[in-house]
Enzyme design. Sequence first.
Site, mmCIF file in Angstrom:
data_model
loop_
_atom_site.group_PDB
_atom_site.id
_atom_site.type_symbol
_atom_site.label_atom_id
_atom_site.label_comp_id
_atom_site.label_asym_id
_atom_site.label_seq_id
_atom_site.Cartn_x
_atom_site.Cartn_y
_atom_site.Cartn_z
ATOM 1 N N GLY A 117 0.821 -1.200 0.000
ATOM 2 C CA GLY A 117 0.000 0.000 0.000
ATOM 3 C C GLY A 117 0.859 1.257 0.000
ATOM 4 C CB CYS A 118 0.180 4.658 -1.283
ATOM 5 S SG CYS A 118 -1.527 4.828 -0.731
ATOM 6 C CE1 TYR A 119 -1.795 8.255 4.331
ATOM 7 C CE2 TYR A 119 -3.668 6.853 3.789
ATOM 8 C CZ TYR A 119 -3.152 8.107 4.085
ATOM 9 O OH TYR A 119 -3.991 9.191 4.145
ATOM 10 C CB ALA A 120 1.773 0.087 3.962
ATOM 11 C CB ALA B 152 5.420 6.598 2.866
#
Length: 305
Positions: free
Chosen positions: A117-120, A122
Amino acid sequence: MIDKHPYLELSHVSSRELKGQKLKGYNKSDIVYENLQIEDIKRLETNNEVDVWVMALPNGVCKPFVDAIDEVRNEKSIIIDLSADYRFDTTGEWVYGLPELNDRSKIANARKISNPGCYATAAQVAIKPILNHISGRPSIFGVSGYSGAGTKPSPKNDINVLRDNLIPYSLTDHIHEREISAQLGQEVAFMPHVAQWFQGITHTISIPLKEKLTSRDIRNLYQDRYQGEQLITVSGEAPSVKDISGKHGIVVGAFAVNAKQDRVVVVATIDNLLKGASTQCLQNINLAMKYDEYAGIPDDLIIRG
């Protein structure tokens, strides 16, 4: 990126809503959206027409298509899933595809890759180098542009609702909280928000320390860990969303330590549509197909430290 990739070509693109429309931005051939069904998937797999399947589907939708590919038992094609459906796989069948933190050889030899995931992505990049120095649960204050809220109409992607506003949502037990915690082996608290810009994510992460460390000590840990990584930049300053939007990497910075030296605040930025999704997917395709990992990723849009 595939349009300018030296080795890749699109063979089919499927969308229920866009069926019959021409794919824009692709010039290697004329591609028209299809609405591929299970039997179509089996046929294409049986005829060896596809080398890599990219599943860009909502959570909970991917399994029937994966099962259809598996049923043919071709075992030559590669599957990359952009949803969260297989990020928690414990069978060993799926490899978690975050090249900078995971074993690249495992990704290169995998047939099934779960795209993070994108949040994950970063958050893991921002916490991993200091993991052995943590004394408690990191708190992650995340803010995403509204492209991260999907295309289905909701207050989280309504620009009129978002104007001069910040919307908190899923403040506990978010799926990315589970993903970050599972991958790091360290529980985190994640508090997502959506803002009025279109693309780009910023994390402000408060991390408790078990021993006294200076800001320079911590920055050195990150520079050592990410030395040679083309898509990760370590900065002494706190990065901004404006600087990462449209870029293919991650910037980690700030490293602000409190007076007691028992807490550090790290800031990380990522473009949720690029390194948070498509750029990372392309890295995984390149690794699995035994190409140069960065083939097709525009060099002029990579942030340099």
